[in-house]
Write a protein that holds these residues in place. Structure first.
Motif, PDB file in Angstrom:
ATOM      1  N   LYS A  69      -0.761  -0.820 -10.596  1.00 24.41           N
ATOM      2  CA  LYS A  69      -0.975   0.279  -9.282  1.00 24.41           C
ATOM      3  C   LYS A  69      -2.373   0.430  -9.263  1.00 24.41           C
ATOM      4  O   LYS A  69      -3.029   1.031 -10.305  1.00 24.41           O
ATOM      5  CB  LYS A  69      -0.146   1.436  -9.599  1.00 24.41           C
ATOM      6  CG  LYS A  69      -0.234   2.415  -8.382  1.00 24.41           C
ATOM      7  CD  LYS A  69       0.701   3.531  -8.466  1.00 24.41           C
ATOM      8  CE  LYS A  69       0.951   4.110  -9.672  1.00 24.41           C
ATOM      9  NZ  LYS A  69       1.930   5.228  -9.614  1.00 24.41           N
ATOM     10  N   ILE A  70      -3.156   0.479  -8.154  1.00 30.08           N
ATOM     11  CA  ILE A  70      -4.796   0.846  -8.213  1.00 30.08           C
ATOM     12  C   ILE A  70      -4.945   1.999  -7.470  1.00 30.08           C
ATOM     13  O   ILE A  70      -4.470   1.633  -6.191  1.00 30.08           O
ATOM     14  CB  ILE A  70      -5.566  -0.352  -7.907  1.00 30.08           C
ATOM     15  CG1 ILE A  70      -5.323  -1.596  -8.646  1.00 30.08           C
ATOM     16  CG2 ILE A  70      -6.936  -0.043  -7.499  1.00 30.08           C
ATOM     17  CD1 ILE A  70      -5.762  -3.104  -8.223  1.00 30.08           C
ATOM     18  N   GLU A  71      -5.568   2.912  -7.989  1.00 30.99           N
ATOM     19  CA  GLU A  71      -6.065   3.926  -6.629  1.00 30.99           C
ATOM     20  C   GLU A  71      -7.158   3.476  -6.126  1.00 30.99           C
ATOM     21  O   GLU A  71      -7.987   3.110  -6.794  1.00 30.99           O
ATOM     22  CB  GLU A  71      -6.071   5.349  -7.560  1.00 30.99           C
ATOM     23  CG  GLU A  71      -4.726   5.847  -8.227  1.00 30.99           C
ATOM     24  CD  GLU A  71      -4.909   7.249  -8.725  1.00 30.99           C
ATOM     25  OE1 GLU A  71      -5.885   7.786  -8.557  1.00 30.99           O
ATOM     26  OE2 GLU A  71      -3.999   7.631  -9.349  1.00 30.99           O
ATOM     27  N   LEU A  72      -7.141   3.560  -4.667  1.00 31.31           N
ATOM     28  CA  LEU A  72      -8.308   3.180  -3.901  1.00 31.31           C
ATOM     29  C   LEU A  72      -9.260   4.292  -3.812  1.00 31.31           C
ATOM     30  O   LEU A  72     -10.381   4.156  -3.981  1.00 31.31           O
ATOM     31  CB  LEU A  72      -7.670   2.594  -2.746  1.00 31.31           C
ATOM     32  CG  LEU A  72      -6.963   1.449  -2.537  1.00 31.31           C
ATOM     33  CD1 LEU A  72      -6.203   1.002  -1.446  1.00 31.31           C
ATOM     34  CD2 LEU A  72      -7.468   0.088  -2.890  1.00 31.31           C
ATOM     35  N   PHE A  73      -8.652   5.360  -3.097  1.00 31.92           N
ATOM     36  CA  PHE A  73      -9.469   6.631  -2.841  1.00 31.92           C
ATOM     37  C   PHE A  73      -8.552   7.816  -2.535  1.00 31.92           C
ATOM     38  O   PHE A  73      -7.642   7.821  -2.268  1.00 31.92           O
ATOM     39  CB  PHE A  73     -10.697   6.353  -1.815  1.00 31.92           C
ATOM     40  CG  PHE A  73      -9.938   6.142  -0.310  1.00 31.92           C
ATOM     41  CD1 PHE A  73      -9.888   7.169   0.659  1.00 31.92           C
ATOM     42  CD2 PHE A  73      -9.668   4.890  -0.172  1.00 31.92           C
ATOM     43  CE1 PHE A  73      -9.295   6.788   1.571  1.00 31.92           C
ATOM     44  CE2 PHE A  73      -9.105   4.527   1.069  1.00 31.92           C
ATOM     45  CZ  PHE A  73      -8.984   5.645   2.040  1.00 31.92           C
ATOM     46  N   ASN A  74      -9.433   9.101  -2.530  1.00 33.30           N
ATOM     47  CA  ASN A  74      -8.686  10.246  -2.301  1.00 33.30           C
ATOM     48  C   ASN A  74      -9.470  10.983  -1.046  1.00 33.30           C
ATOM     49  O   ASN A  74     -10.693  10.685  -1.022  1.00 33.30           O
ATOM     50  CB  ASN A  74      -8.829  11.362  -3.526  1.00 33.30           C
ATOM     51  CG  ASN A  74      -8.042  11.088  -4.664  1.00 33.30           C
ATOM     52  OD1 ASN A  74      -6.882  10.930  -4.318  1.00 33.30           O
ATOM     53  ND2 ASN A  74      -8.476  10.776  -5.827  1.00 33.30           N
ATOM     54  N   PHE A 122       0.934  -1.288  -0.015  1.00 30.70           N
ATOM     55  CA  PHE A 122       0.114  -0.078  -0.279  1.00 30.70           C
ATOM     56  C   PHE A 122       0.676   1.065  -0.067  1.00 30.70           C
ATOM     57  O   PHE A 122       1.962   1.016   0.396  1.00 30.70           O
ATOM     58  CB  PHE A 122      -1.023   0.170   1.392  1.00 30.70           C
ATOM     59  CG  PHE A 122      -1.963  -1.237   1.263  1.00 30.70           C
ATOM     60  CD1 PHE A 122      -2.968  -1.003   0.330  1.00 30.70           C
ATOM     61  CD2 PHE A 122      -1.913  -2.336   1.895  1.00 30.70           C
ATOM     62  CE1 PHE A 122      -4.160  -1.987   0.649  1.00 30.70           C
ATOM     63  CE2 PHE A 122      -2.506  -3.329   1.993  1.00 30.70           C
ATOM     64  CZ  PHE A 122      -3.719  -3.010   1.481  1.00 30.70           C
ATOM     65  N   ARG A 123       0.321   2.382  -0.655  1.00 30.84           N
ATOM     66  CA  ARG A 123       1.069   3.473  -0.650  1.00 30.84           C
ATOM     67  C   ARG A 123      -0.017   4.665  -0.235  1.00 30.84           C
ATOM     68  O   ARG A 123      -1.002   4.735  -0.648  1.00 30.84           O
ATOM     69  CB  ARG A 123       1.678   3.893  -1.961  1.00 30.84           C
ATOM     70  CG  ARG A 123       2.574   5.233  -1.903  1.00 30.84           C
ATOM     71  CD  ARG A 123       3.557   5.446  -2.788  1.00 30.84           C
ATOM     72  NE  ARG A 123       2.869   5.660  -4.269  1.00 30.84           N
ATOM     73  CZ  ARG A 123       3.381   6.428  -5.280  1.00 30.84           C
ATOM     74  NH1 ARG A 123       4.915   6.183  -5.339  1.00 30.84           N
ATOM     75  NH2 ARG A 123       2.850   6.827  -6.396  1.00 30.84           N
ATOM     76  N   HIS A 124       0.523   5.619   0.661  1.00 31.89           N
ATOM     77  CA  HIS A 124      -0.246   6.705   0.920  1.00 31.89           C
ATOM     78  C   HIS A 124       0.581   8.158   0.446  1.00 31.89           C
ATOM     79  O   HIS A 124       1.922   8.200   1.097  1.00 31.89           O
ATOM     80  CB  HIS A 124      -0.329   6.859   2.416  1.00 31.89           C
ATOM     81  CG  HIS A 124      -0.978   8.006   3.207  1.00 31.89           C
ATOM     82  ND1 HIS A 124      -1.212   8.421   4.529  1.00 31.89           N
ATOM     83  CD2 HIS A 124      -1.986   8.922   2.667  1.00 31.89           C
ATOM     84  CE1 HIS A 124      -1.970   9.454   4.266  1.00 31.89           C
ATOM     85  NE2 HIS A 124      -2.441   9.903   3.327  1.00 31.89           N
ATOM     86  N   VAL A 125      -0.042   8.884  -0.304  1.00 34.95           N
ATOM     87  CA  VAL A 125       0.791  10.143  -0.729  1.00 34.95           C
ATOM     88  C   VAL A 125       0.058  11.428  -0.365  1.00 34.95           C
ATOM     89  O   VAL A 125      -1.184  11.597  -0.393  1.00 34.95           O
ATOM     90  CB  VAL A 125       0.672  10.113  -2.309  1.00 34.95           C
ATOM     91  CG1 VAL A 125       1.372  11.412  -2.781  1.00 34.95           C
ATOM     92  CG2 VAL A 125       1.274   8.827  -2.984  1.00 34.95           C
ATOM     93  N   MET A 165      -2.878   1.006  -3.858  1.00 33.39           N
ATOM     94  CA  MET A 165      -2.269  -0.464  -3.464  1.00 33.39           C
ATOM     95  C   MET A 165      -1.529  -0.963  -5.097  1.00 33.39           C
ATOM     96  O   MET A 165      -2.112  -0.457  -6.127  1.00 33.39           O
ATOM     97  CB  MET A 165      -3.240  -1.266  -3.081  1.00 33.39           C
ATOM     98  CG  MET A 165      -4.331  -1.966  -3.968  1.00 33.39           C
ATOM     99  SD  MET A 165      -5.327  -3.098  -3.266  1.00 33.39           S
ATOM    100  CE  MET A 165      -6.229  -3.642  -4.374  1.00 33.39           C
ATOM    101  N   LYS A 166      -0.518  -1.862  -4.770  1.00 32.07           N
ATOM    102  CA  LYS A 166      -0.024  -2.204  -5.831  1.00 32.07           C
ATOM    103  C   LYS A 166      -0.090  -4.037  -5.914  1.00 32.07           C
ATOM    104  O   LYS A 166       0.058  -4.437  -4.716  1.00 32.07           O
ATOM    105  CB  LYS A 166       1.452  -2.008  -5.937  1.00 32.07           C
ATOM    106  CG  LYS A 166       2.225  -2.295  -7.267  1.00 32.07           C
ATOM    107  CD  LYS A 166       3.591  -2.311  -7.170  1.00 32.07           C
ATOM    108  CE  LYS A 166       3.760  -0.658  -7.335  1.00 32.07           C
ATOM    109  NZ  LYS A 166       5.216  -0.377  -7.778  1.00 32.07           N
ATOM    110  N   ILE A 167      -0.783  -4.574  -6.941  1.00 36.49           N
ATOM    111  CA  ILE A 167      -0.724  -6.051  -6.994  1.00 36.49           C
ATOM    112  C   ILE A 167       0.016  -6.526  -8.209  1.00 36.49           C
ATOM    113  O   ILE A 167       0.515  -5.773  -9.335  1.00 36.49           O
ATOM    114  CB  ILE A 167      -2.418  -6.417  -7.273  1.00 36.49           C
ATOM    115  CG1 ILE A 167      -2.874  -5.718  -8.350  1.00 36.49           C
ATOM    116  CG2 ILE A 167      -3.008  -5.786  -5.966  1.00 36.49           C
ATOM    117  CD1 ILE A 167      -4.249  -6.280  -8.743  1.00 36.49           C
ATOM    118  N   LYS A 168       0.148  -7.748  -7.854  1.00 38.95           N
ATOM    119  CA  LYS A 168       0.905  -8.366  -9.218  1.00 38.95           C
ATOM    120  C   LYS A 168      -0.135  -9.208  -9.665  1.00 38.95           C
ATOM    121  O   LYS A 168      -0.841  -9.998  -9.225  1.00 38.95           O
ATOM    122  CB  LYS A 168       2.081  -9.482  -8.717  1.00 38.95           C
ATOM    123  CG  LYS A 168       2.895  -9.906  -9.684  1.00 38.95           C
ATOM    124  CD  LYS A 168       4.125 -10.557  -9.011  1.00 38.95           C
ATOM    125  CE  LYS A 168       5.192 -10.925 -10.019  1.00 38.95           C
ATOM    126  NZ  LYS A 168       6.144 -11.458  -9.305  1.00 38.95           N
TER     127      LYS A 168
END
Length: 181
Positions: free
Chosen positions: A160-165, A102-105, A150-153
């Protein structure tokens, strides 16, 4: 950017008498801004906006007593501002099935703006409804934008999938008499 208005309005007032309102305006806008990176991680963005309105009011029963007529007039307004922002990253790596992590920007931003008081041709701005703000303004705005990913294989490729803002923003007007925030 420019906008042109040509108005010829004839209405009755409450006593039943006719009044005529006839004018032409041309609103012209110029905006200069640029973004510069400082200390590698911060974005510094100054700006200058200029607005010039040209007026021509025809002599009618409504305009003859309230504004100058049959002359070209102009009104110029401007405002200045600056904005600062950066990006902060947080990652959480995991190996659960196809999930890689997961990544949070976070993008915090703060800006300041100022406009002096303008009184030139104020009666034309009121009569035509065209032209820049008259009052002095000093304001600050701030925001925090959050992007969750989140990043999936998938089929041996990473996706890379953007979950929400989730975004927050507000401002503060130093010159307002009420509702400064």
């Amino acid at each position: 950017n420019s906008n042109f208005t040509n108005l010829n309005q004839r209405d009755k007032d409450t006593s039943g008498a006719f009044f005529n309102k006839k004018f032409m305006t041309s609103d012209n806008f110029l905006s200069l801004n640029f973004s510069q990176n400082i200390f590698r991680y911060f974005s510094f963005s100054p700006r200058v906006n200029y607005r010039e309105t040209w007026y021509y009011v025809f002599n009618t029963n409504l305009s003859k007593d309230s504004v100058a007529t049959e002359n070209f007039e102009r009104r110029g307004t401007y405002d200045l501002g600056v904005n600062f922002q950066t990006n902060l990253y947080g990652t959480f790596l995991t190996k659960i099935g196809n999930l890689i992590g997961f990544r949070h920007v976070m993008t915090p931003s703060i800006g300041f703006g100022w406009q002096p008081k303008f009184t030139e041709n104020e009666e034309l701005r009121i009569f035509t409804g065209s032209g820049g703000f008259s009052s002095e303004r000093q304001f600050m705005n701030f925001s925090l934008n959050n992007l969750f990913q989140m990043k999936i294989k998938q089929n041996e490729q990473e996706k890379k999938i953007e979950l929400f803002n989730l975004n927050f923003a507000s401002g503060y007007d130093f010159k307002a008499l009420t509702r400064k925030l």
